[in-house]
Design a protein around this motif. Structure first.
Motif, PDB file in Angstrom:
ATOM      1  N   ALA A  98      47.553   9.775  14.201  1.00 37.86           N
ATOM      2  CA  ALA A  98      46.334   9.544  13.422  1.00 37.86           C
ATOM      3  C   ALA A  98      45.311   8.766  14.228  1.00 37.86           C
ATOM      4  CB  ALA A  98      46.673   8.800  12.130  1.00 37.86           C
ATOM      5  N   LEU A  99      45.746   7.732  14.928  1.00 36.40           N
ATOM      6  CA  LEU A  99      44.823   6.921  15.715  1.00 36.40           C
ATOM      7  C   LEU A  99      44.215   7.725  16.856  1.00 36.40           C
ATOM      8  CD1 LEU A  99      43.603   4.121  16.057  1.00 36.40           C
ATOM      9  CD2 LEU A  99      45.575   3.509  17.487  1.00 36.40           C
ATOM     10  N   SER A 100      45.020   8.557  17.532  1.00 35.28           N
ATOM     11  CA  SER A 100      44.504   9.381  18.629  1.00 35.28           C
ATOM     12  C   SER A 100      43.463  10.368  18.135  1.00 35.28           C
ATOM     13  CB  SER A 100      45.666  10.125  19.310  1.00 35.28           C
ATOM     14  OG  SER A 100      46.597   9.234  19.859  1.00 35.28           O
ATOM     15  N   GLY A 101      43.751  11.026  17.006  1.00 33.48           N
ATOM     16  CA  GLY A 101      42.813  12.012  16.479  1.00 33.48           C
ATOM     17  C   GLY A 101      41.493  11.403  16.069  1.00 33.48           C
ATOM     18  N   ILE A 102      41.541  10.279  15.352  1.00 38.36           N
ATOM     19  CA  ILE A 102      40.306   9.637  14.879  1.00 38.36           C
ATOM     20  C   ILE A 102      39.498   9.105  16.056  1.00 38.36           C
ATOM     21  CG2 ILE A 102      39.413   7.698  13.535  1.00 38.36           C
ATOM     22  CD1 ILE A 102      41.831   8.060  11.667  1.00 38.36           C
ATOM     23  N   ALA A 103      40.186   8.439  17.004  1.00 40.80           N
ATOM     24  CA  ALA A 103      39.475   7.840  18.139  1.00 40.80           C
ATOM     25  C   ALA A 103      38.840   8.896  19.024  1.00 40.80           C
ATOM     26  CB  ALA A 103      40.438   6.969  18.949  1.00 40.80           C
ATOM     27  N   VAL A 104      39.544   9.981  19.298  1.00 39.49           N
ATOM     28  CA  VAL A 104      38.990  11.036  20.158  1.00 39.49           C
ATOM     29  C   VAL A 104      37.836  11.741  19.464  1.00 39.49           C
ATOM     30  CG1 VAL A 104      39.510  13.302  21.155  1.00 39.49           C
ATOM     31  CG2 VAL A 104      41.075  11.389  21.529  1.00 39.49           C
ATOM     32  N   PHE A 105      37.963  12.008  18.166  1.00 37.32           N
ATOM     33  CA  PHE A 105      36.860  12.648  17.447  1.00 37.32           C
ATOM     34  C   PHE A 105      35.609  11.774  17.484  1.00 37.32           C
ATOM     35  CE2 PHE A 105      34.451  13.044  13.463  1.00 37.32           C
ATOM     36  CZ  PHE A 105      34.057  14.370  13.553  1.00 37.32           C
ATOM     37  N   TRP A 106      35.765  10.488  17.235  1.00 35.45           N
ATOM     38  CA  TRP A 106      34.606   9.584  17.248  1.00 35.45           C
ATOM     39  C   TRP A 106      33.999   9.479  18.640  1.00 35.45           C
ATOM     40  CZ3 TRP A 106      33.993   4.975  19.946  1.00 35.45           C
ATOM     41  CH2 TRP A 106      32.842   4.249  19.628  1.00 35.45           C
ATOM     42  N   ALA A 107      34.828   9.350  19.671  1.00 36.81           N
ATOM     43  CA  ALA A 107      34.324   9.175  21.037  1.00 36.81           C
ATOM     44  C   ALA A 107      33.603  10.423  21.526  1.00 36.81           C
ATOM     45  CB  ALA A 107      35.471   8.819  21.981  1.00 36.81           C
ATOM     46  N   THR A 108      34.183  11.588  21.329  1.00 39.08           N
ATOM     47  CA  THR A 108      33.560  12.820  21.813  1.00 39.08           C
ATOM     48  C   THR A 108      32.298  13.150  21.019  1.00 39.08           C
ATOM     49  OG1 THR A 108      35.100  14.074  20.412  1.00 39.08           O
ATOM     50  CG2 THR A 108      35.688  13.781  22.730  1.00 39.08           C
ATOM     51  N   SER A 109      32.293  12.871  19.718  1.00 39.51           N
ATOM     52  CA  SER A 109      31.072  13.085  18.927  1.00 39.51           C
ATOM     53  C   SER A 109      29.956  12.161  19.399  1.00 39.51           C
ATOM     54  CB  SER A 109      31.359  12.855  17.447  1.00 39.51           C
ATOM     55  OG  SER A 109      32.315  13.762  16.959  1.00 39.51           O
ATOM     56  N   LYS A 295      36.035  20.458  35.704  1.00 42.56           N
ATOM     57  CA  LYS A 295      35.114  20.944  34.690  1.00 42.56           C
ATOM     58  C   LYS A 295      35.150  20.123  33.395  1.00 42.56           C
ATOM     59  CE  LYS A 295      35.608  25.758  36.239  1.00 42.56           C
ATOM     60  NZ  LYS A 295      36.015  27.126  35.833  1.00 42.56           N
ATOM     61  N   VAL A 296      36.027  19.132  33.320  1.00 44.68           N
ATOM     62  CA  VAL A 296      36.179  18.432  32.047  1.00 44.68           C
ATOM     63  C   VAL A 296      34.932  17.645  31.675  1.00 44.68           C
ATOM     64  CG1 VAL A 296      38.670  18.295  32.271  1.00 44.68           C
ATOM     65  CG2 VAL A 296      37.268  16.440  33.180  1.00 44.68           C
ATOM     66  N   GLY A 297      34.174  17.163  32.668  1.00 38.30           N
ATOM     67  CA  GLY A 297      32.927  16.463  32.392  1.00 38.30           C
ATOM     68  C   GLY A 297      33.137  15.128  31.706  1.00 38.30           C
ATOM     69  N   LEU A 298      32.048  14.582  31.189  1.00 41.34           N
ATOM     70  CA  LEU A 298      32.086  13.269  30.550  1.00 41.34           C
ATOM     71  C   LEU A 298      32.920  13.295  29.270  1.00 41.34           C
ATOM     72  CD1 LEU A 298      31.084  10.362  30.709  1.00 41.34           C
ATOM     73  CD2 LEU A 298      29.059  11.055  29.406  1.00 41.34           C
ATOM     74  N   VAL A 299      32.814  14.397  28.515  1.00 44.97           N
ATOM     75  CA  VAL A 299      33.620  14.525  27.297  1.00 44.97           C
ATOM     76  C   VAL A 299      35.106  14.547  27.647  1.00 44.97           C
ATOM     77  CG1 VAL A 299      34.177  16.038  25.359  1.00 44.97           C
ATOM     78  CG2 VAL A 299      31.795  15.693  26.016  1.00 44.97           C
ATOM     79  N   GLY A 300      35.444  15.224  28.722  1.00 43.32           N
ATOM     80  CA  GLY A 300      36.842  15.269  29.141  1.00 43.32           C
ATOM     81  C   GLY A 300      37.363  13.915  29.582  1.00 43.32           C
ATOM     82  N   VAL A 301      36.536  13.167  30.309  1.00 47.58           N
ATOM     83  CA  VAL A 301      36.934  11.821  30.729  1.00 47.58           C
ATOM     84  C   VAL A 301      37.169  10.937  29.503  1.00 47.58           C
ATOM     85  CG1 VAL A 301      36.200   9.742  31.944  1.00 47.58           C
ATOM     86  CG2 VAL A 301      35.762  11.998  32.954  1.00 47.58           C
ATOM     87  N   ALA A 302      36.273  11.049  28.511  1.00 42.80           N
ATOM     88  CA  ALA A 302      36.442  10.275  27.283  1.00 42.80           C
ATOM     89  C   ALA A 302      37.722  10.693  26.555  1.00 42.80           C
ATOM     90  CB  ALA A 302      35.234  10.468  26.373  1.00 42.80           C
ATOM     91  N   TYR A 303      38.000  11.993  26.529  1.00 46.75           N
ATOM     92  CA  TYR A 303      39.230  12.488  25.893  1.00 46.75           C
ATOM     93  C   TYR A 303      40.465  11.859  26.543  1.00 46.75           C
ATOM     94  CZ  TYR A 303      42.893  15.831  24.571  1.00 46.75           C
ATOM     95  OH  TYR A 303      44.049  16.407  24.111  1.00 46.75           O
TER      96      TYR A 303
END
Length: 545
Positions: A98-109, A295-303
């Motif tokens: 749950a924590l991984s899903g919420i944190a990644v969704f917020w960070a990538t958004s 190719k992951v880019g900034l979103v990939g680094v955040a992920y």
């Protein structure tokens, strides 16, 4: 197809050789499988390319069946019995997911990713790599509730990821396409998530109800494999998640089966576990696209960064909630970072269903998986070795050790047992089961019986027939519930290759009880007559000068 099989045979051979080299340096074998597969796959150097994309497509059914068998075995770790034994497995799996899903969704958004992309990344962030961890635990010979619980936590994560993804995919589809059919989205959810769980429940119950009637291990293995292939066929027809169905089937079979049959069932399937690991991970390595990493880019680094941080924090919180203890909970997060298998399959499905948003999310996930799968196993193996050392240093492991009540002594040739071993069994008040060639009235068996009788030690002689020594010892240990296994085995000949494991090493890997191994002297060959019992290094040769 013949050229494809030849290419795969060469790939498997090279992967096996590389794995043995890494194992000698205490490194995870599966890293060798992945590296060799990546180098010889389509994305590797052109002069090394052995497996092309059409070959991977042709071998996909084999890979999927191997995946299903391995996930079925891992299902034992998330059965009701296993979750009761290690409650923190469930709490950690839920909290960190749950924590991984919420944190990644917020960070990538926050970094500008479209909502469909962020939803898919959030749903996949919590997925783990149970097969990777199970192989590392087996290779490191790590035993106890902690290594077993780590595998179970990854399995719980994969189950949650599959169900969550099946619920998120229709929403992402609607957000990416205003003309999307809501009814079709609901059907996708039912097929992918609920369908996989239902198929797994039915399959596990069916295997449990009929399998216990089968007596021989070979027939039981054939029975399970046939039904897994049938399940693979049904999953393909109905677009059901095969990994989820296999995981639920294994958990169901382990839960509803009697304890004795459950142990025999999974022990039988584990006899082909190592070849399947090589097959799956070698082909998984060939499917890795190294070009996706840049190719992951900034979103990939955040992920990557946010996922690792969420796993560490979630492991700490979930472990404490489950009663694991803060020291073990703090180091648990590192062991939860590897990601493979299910995440890759769901990412590919997202790219097929969502078009451009799905392809963007898949690129991020696949690029991250390359890093998590190559670096994560090294960290996990190191942590498990440190955990094993700490267990022995702080005295935790010896507290769980009890004097053996039944000792299995085995040898592939007739041997004369040393008197001190019989004396020790008498001090322990342990009974002996001796497994070696010959009959009860042979000289070496009679002498052992006399020694045991003089010291009031219960003794049972079992004749070793013409079969695998390793398999016979493993089966006999289970039949007699031995607490300790003592092996007498010849030394490997000078110059022998160490690429293959010795029988004593294979036995020690398969058993969860202590295994002591003593070498035998190699006597001169006798030209005629019955073979004499082998002597131990500390026994006199009996020859006159």
């Amino acid at each position: 197809m013949s050229n494809t099989l030849v290419a795969f045979a060469v790939l498997a051979w090279l992967a096996y050789l590389a794995s043995r080299l890494l194992a000698r340096h205490h490194l995870p074998e599966l890293v060798a499988f992945l590296i060799v597969g990546a180098l010889l796959g389509p994305s590797g150097p052109p002069f090394l390319s052995l497996i092309d994309e059409p070959s991977l497509v042709a071998l996909r059914p084999v890979t999927e069946v191997a995946l299903a068998v391995l996930m079925f075995v891992i299902g034992e770790r998330v059965s009701v019995r296993a979750l009761r034994a290690a409650r923190w497995t469930l709490t950690t799996g839920v909290v960190q997911f749950a924590l991984s899903g919420i944190a990644v969704f917020w960070a990538t958004s926050s970094l500008g990713a479209d909502r469909p992309v962020a939803l898919v990344l959030g749903a996949l962030a919590g997925a783990g790599a149970p097969m990777t961890i199970a192989h590392i635990v087996s290779s490191a010979r790590a035993r106890g509730s902690y290594p077993t619980g780590i595998v179970g936590t990854h399995a719980v994560s994969d189950a949650l990821a599959t169900v969550t993804f099946s619920a998120v995919l229709p929403i992402a589809l609607l957000l990416s396409d205003e003309a999307a059919n809501i009814g079709s989205a609901v059907v996708n959810f039912v097929q992918l998530g609920i369908g996989g769980a239902v198929l797994g429940l039915l399959g596990g119950w069916f295997i449990s109800r009929l399998g216990f009637q089968i007596e021989t291990s070979g027939e039981l293995l054939l029975f399970v494999l046939v039904h897994i292939v049938v399940g693979w066929t049904i999953a393909g027809w109905l677009d059901i998640s095969l990994p989820l169905a296999a995981l639920v089937a294994g958990a169901t079979a382990a839960t509803v089966s009697p304890q004795a049959f459950s142990v025999r069932l999974f022990r039988t399937i584990k006899t082909i576990e190592q070849p399947l690991y090589l097959l799956f991970f070698a082909l998984a390595g060939a499917a890795i696209h190294l070009s996706d990493v840049p190719k992951v880019g900034l979103v990939g680094v955040a992920y990557i960064v946010v996922r690792v941080a969420a796993k560490i924090v979630g492991g700490l919180g979930g472990g404490l909630a489950g009663g694991l203890g803060w020291r073990m909970s703090l180091r648990l997060g590192v062991n939860l970072t590897p990601q493979a298998g299910v995440a890759v399959g769901l990412a590919v499905l997202a790219s097929e269903q969502l078009g451009d948003p799905g392809a963007e999310a898949a690129t991020v996930v696949l690029g991250a998986v390359v890093l998590f799968e190559l670096i994560g196993p090294l960290l996990v193996a190191r942590d498990l070795r440190e955990w094993s050392s700490a267990e022995h240093e702080n005295g935790t492991a010896p507290e769980e050790f009890e004097l053996p009540g039944r000792v299995l002594i085995a040898a592939p040739v007739p041997v004369e047992l040393p008197e001190w071993l019989i004396d020790q069994a008498a001090r322990w008040r342990a009974s002996l089961v001796v497994l070696m060639p010959g009959e009860r009235d042979d000289a070496h068996a009679v002498k052992i019986g006399e020694l045991c009788g003089s010291r009031d030690v219960d003794f049972e002689f079992r004749s070793l027939r013409n079969e695998s020594f390793t398999g016979s010892v493993v089966r006999s240990r289970g039949q007699h519930q031995a607490d300790l296994v003592v092996l007498f085995a010849p030394r490997p000949p000078a110059g022998a290759s160490r690429l293959a494991l010795l029988p004593s090493e294979r036995i020690a890997r398969q058993l969860a009880v202590p295994v002591l191994t003593f070498p035998l002297n190699q006597p001169d060959a006798e030209p005629t007559g019955r073979q004499r019992p082998r002597r131990l290094p500390w026994q006199a040769s009996g020859r006159s000068e």
